[in-house]
Design a protein around this motif. Structure first.
Motif, PDB file in Angstrom:
ATOM      1  N   ARG A 261       0.855  -1.194   0.000  1.00 16.46           N
ATOM      2  CA  ARG A 261       0.000   0.000   0.000  1.00 16.46           C
ATOM      3  C   ARG A 261       0.885   1.235   0.000  1.00 16.46           C
ATOM      4  O   ARG A 261       1.868   1.282   0.733  1.00 16.46           O
TER       5      ARG A 261
ATOM      6  N   TYR B 143       3.536   0.543   3.181  1.00 17.66           N
ATOM      7  CA  TYR B 143       3.441  -0.587   4.101  1.00 17.66           C
ATOM      8  C   TYR B 143       2.771  -1.744   3.361  1.00 17.66           C
ATOM      9  O   TYR B 143       2.283  -1.574   2.244  1.00 17.66           O
ATOM     10  N   TYR B 144       2.781  -2.909   3.972  1.00 19.17           N
ATOM     11  CA  TYR B 144       2.103  -4.075   3.391  1.00 19.17           C
ATOM     12  C   TYR B 144       0.856  -4.396   4.208  1.00 19.17           C
ATOM     13  O   TYR B 144       0.869  -4.315   5.437  1.00 19.17           O
ATOM     14  N   ARG B 145      -0.198  -4.780   3.503  1.00 20.32           N
ATOM     15  CA  ARG B 145      -1.431  -5.259   4.128  1.00 20.32           C
ATOM     16  C   ARG B 145      -1.500  -6.756   3.867  1.00 20.32           C
ATOM     17  O   ARG B 145      -1.275  -7.205   2.750  1.00 20.32           O
TER      18      ARG B 145
ATOM     19  N   HIS C  49      -5.029  -6.998   7.847  1.00 19.05           N
ATOM     20  CA  HIS C  49      -4.303  -6.177   8.813  1.00 19.05           C
ATOM     21  C   HIS C  49      -3.209  -5.397   8.089  1.00 19.05           C
ATOM     22  O   HIS C  49      -2.512  -5.942   7.235  1.00 19.05           O
ATOM     23  N   ASP C  50      -3.063  -4.115   8.427  1.00 19.31           N
ATOM     24  CA  ASP C  50      -1.964  -3.296   7.919  1.00 19.31           C
ATOM     25  C   ASP C  50      -0.757  -3.565   8.808  1.00 19.31           C
ATOM     26  O   ASP C  50      -0.773  -3.238   9.997  1.00 19.31           O
TER      27      ASP C  50
ATOM     28  N   LYS D 171       2.722  -3.625  10.745  1.00 12.96           N
ATOM     29  CA  LYS D 171       3.641  -2.675  11.362  1.00 12.96           C
ATOM     30  C   LYS D 171       4.855  -3.451  11.858  1.00 12.96           C
ATOM     31  O   LYS D 171       4.773  -4.662  12.087  1.00 12.96           O
TER      32      LYS D 171
END
Length: 144
Positions: free
Chosen positions: A59, A66-68, A93-94, A96
């Motif tokens: 994303r 970031y990756y989802r 989920h995004d 972290k």
């Protein structure tokens, strides 16, 4: 001599632990499929993992990338066991830094985001490069 600029680097890493052991996967593509199926980008070695267990999608937002992670495939078919992220069952989920994803018994992954600067080095033929040697560093052998 012109100074080279400092390069800012970002890395997205998935540290996978499964029946095959422990490995680090550097994420660079926009989409990854995860599962035990041979067609998956990231193979998870376990009979308890679905053939296409999850999908990672990169994303791009104003405040950073970031990756989802999404349970199942891109067509909406969910996995049998689902996803547990940091102890909670989720559909997506995004990710972290430090998030722990559990796919099934003894199959997990930890997501890491690494950010650092790469500084240019001085070329070896720089006329201003001076190496100072302390005489105490030199080991002198005396003749008998």
């Amino acid at each position: 001599m012109t100074a080279k600029p400092v390069k800012h680097r970002e890395e997205y890493i998935l540290i996978v632990t499964d029946g095959k052991g422990h490995r680090e996967i550097h994420l660079e593509k926009n989409t990854y499929s995860l599962g035990r199926g041979a067609q998956c980008d990231i193979l998870l070695q376990s009979q308890f993992v679905s053939r296409h267990h999850a999908t990672l999608v990169k994303r791009q937002e104003e405040d950073g990338n970031y990756y989802r992670i999404i349970d199942g495939d891109s067509e909406g078919k969910t996995s049998v066991n689902g996803l547990l992220i940091n102890g909670k069952k989720v559909r997506f989920h995004d990710l972290k830094h430090g998030d722990k994803v559990i796919f099934g018994p003894q199959v997990e992954a930890v997501y890491e985001y690494r950010e650092y600067d790469v500084f240019p080095t001085i070329p070896p033929d720089d006329p201003y490069d001076i190496t100072l040697i302390d005489p105490a560093m030199i080991d002198i052998e005396e003749e008998p």
